[in-house]
Design an enzyme around this catalytic site. Structure first.
Site, PDB file in Angstrom:
ATOM      1  N   ASP A  87       0.857  -1.182   0.000  1.00  0.00           N
ATOM      2  CA  ASP A  87       0.000   0.000   0.000  1.00  0.00           C
ATOM      3  C   ASP A  87       0.895   1.233   0.000  1.00  0.00           C
ATOM      4  O   ASP A  87       1.902   1.268   0.714  1.00  0.00           O
ATOM      5  CB  ASP A  87      -0.896  -0.021   1.247  1.00  0.00           C
ATOM      6  CG  ASP A  87      -2.007   1.012   1.194  1.00  0.00           C
ATOM      7  OD1 ASP A  87      -1.691   2.223   1.139  1.00  0.00           O
ATOM      8  OD2 ASP A  87      -3.179   0.618   1.236  1.00  0.00           O
ATOM      9  N   ILE A  88       0.539   2.249  -0.786  1.00  0.00           N
ATOM     10  CA  ILE A  88       1.395   3.440  -0.859  1.00  0.00           C
ATOM     11  C   ILE A  88       1.254   4.331   0.372  1.00  0.00           C
ATOM     12  O   ILE A  88       2.086   5.199   0.600  1.00  0.00           O
ATOM     13  CB  ILE A  88       1.154   4.264  -2.145  1.00  0.00           C
ATOM     14  CG1 ILE A  88      -0.278   4.780  -2.221  1.00  0.00           C
ATOM     15  CG2 ILE A  88       1.524   3.460  -3.381  1.00  0.00           C
ATOM     16  CD1 ILE A  88      -0.502   5.795  -3.332  1.00  0.00           C
ATOM     17  N   HIS A  90     -10.174  -4.281  -3.917  1.00  0.00           N
ATOM     18  CA  HIS A  90      -8.884  -4.571  -3.303  1.00  0.00           C
ATOM     19  C   HIS A  90      -9.073  -4.822  -1.812  1.00  0.00           C
ATOM     20  O   HIS A  90      -9.812  -4.124  -1.142  1.00  0.00           O
ATOM     21  CB  HIS A  90      -7.863  -3.457  -3.551  1.00  0.00           C
ATOM     22  CG  HIS A  90      -8.270  -2.110  -3.060  1.00  0.00           C
ATOM     23  ND1 HIS A  90      -9.202  -1.317  -3.704  1.00  0.00           N
ATOM     24  CD2 HIS A  90      -7.873  -1.387  -1.983  1.00  0.00           C
ATOM     25  CE1 HIS A  90      -9.348  -0.187  -3.050  1.00  0.00           C
ATOM     26  NE2 HIS A  90      -8.556  -0.193  -1.990  1.00  0.00           N
ATOM     27  N   HIS A 107      -7.306  -5.109   1.887  1.00  0.00           N
ATOM     28  CA  HIS A 107      -6.152  -4.698   2.680  1.00  0.00           C
ATOM     29  C   HIS A 107      -5.755  -5.852   3.600  1.00  0.00           C
ATOM     30  O   HIS A 107      -6.613  -6.505   4.179  1.00  0.00           O
ATOM     31  CB  HIS A 107      -6.500  -3.494   3.560  1.00  0.00           C
ATOM     32  CG  HIS A 107      -6.783  -2.255   2.790  1.00  0.00           C
ATOM     33  ND1 HIS A 107      -5.845  -1.269   2.619  1.00  0.00           N
ATOM     34  CD2 HIS A 107      -7.905  -1.843   2.149  1.00  0.00           C
ATOM     35  CE1 HIS A 107      -6.379  -0.290   1.897  1.00  0.00           C
ATOM     36  NE2 HIS A 107      -7.629  -0.618   1.608  1.00  0.00           N
TER      37      HIS A 107
END
Length: 147
Positions: free
Chosen positions: A35-36, A104, A106
């Site tokens: 994750d960015i 998506h 997490h």
């Protein structure tokens, strides 16, 4: 800019058109990358290779995909020495609280090392973040798709 599959960042990552993203793990149906904006020391996203807009588009037929997404994330986090049973968190942002319109999941940990805002943003089963179990229960309760 209008959304298309060509400009969806996650579709571009799946097609390996984004040279900045390192794919940590890949299956026939899922890619995993960092994750960015990580909320934990190890925070990854499992992205479906098929473009699905969000959790609300899921049906009971997607259950194997969700299981594969979580299993792949568990593998990556285990390799990073995250205790899956006690110190990890898996789930989805619930629409309309999705920043990217591509399904998506997490996966993050150790959740004990998450900061205040991370704990707030990823608080399980509230209006904006739901665990995998919540989403699985939700899809089970949806009417069957008509053929």
């Amino acid at each position: 800019m209008q959304f298309t599959l060509e400009n969806c960042i996650f579709c571009r990552i799946v097609r390996k058109e984004d040279s900045k993203t390192v794919i940590e793990h890949e299956t026939d149906n899922v890619v995993i990358f960092k994750d960015i904006r990580p909320a934990a020391p190890h925070h990854y996203l499992a992205v479906s290779k098929v473009h699905i807009k969000n959790c609300k588009e899921l049906t009971v037929e997607h259950k194997p995909l969700l299981e594969e997404m979580q299993s792949a994330l568990e593998k990556v986090l285990s390799e990073k020495n995250v205790n899956i049973s006690t110190d990890s968190l898996f789930g989805f942002h619930w629409p309309p609280f999705t920043s990217i319109k591509h399904l998506h999941m997490h996966g993050m940990g150790p959740k004990g090392q998450m900061g205040f805002f991370g704990k707030l943003i990823f608080k399980p089963n509230n209006k904006w973040f739901c665990t995998t179990e919540y989403v699985m229960d939700w899809i089970q309760k949806q009417p069957a798709a008509s053929t």
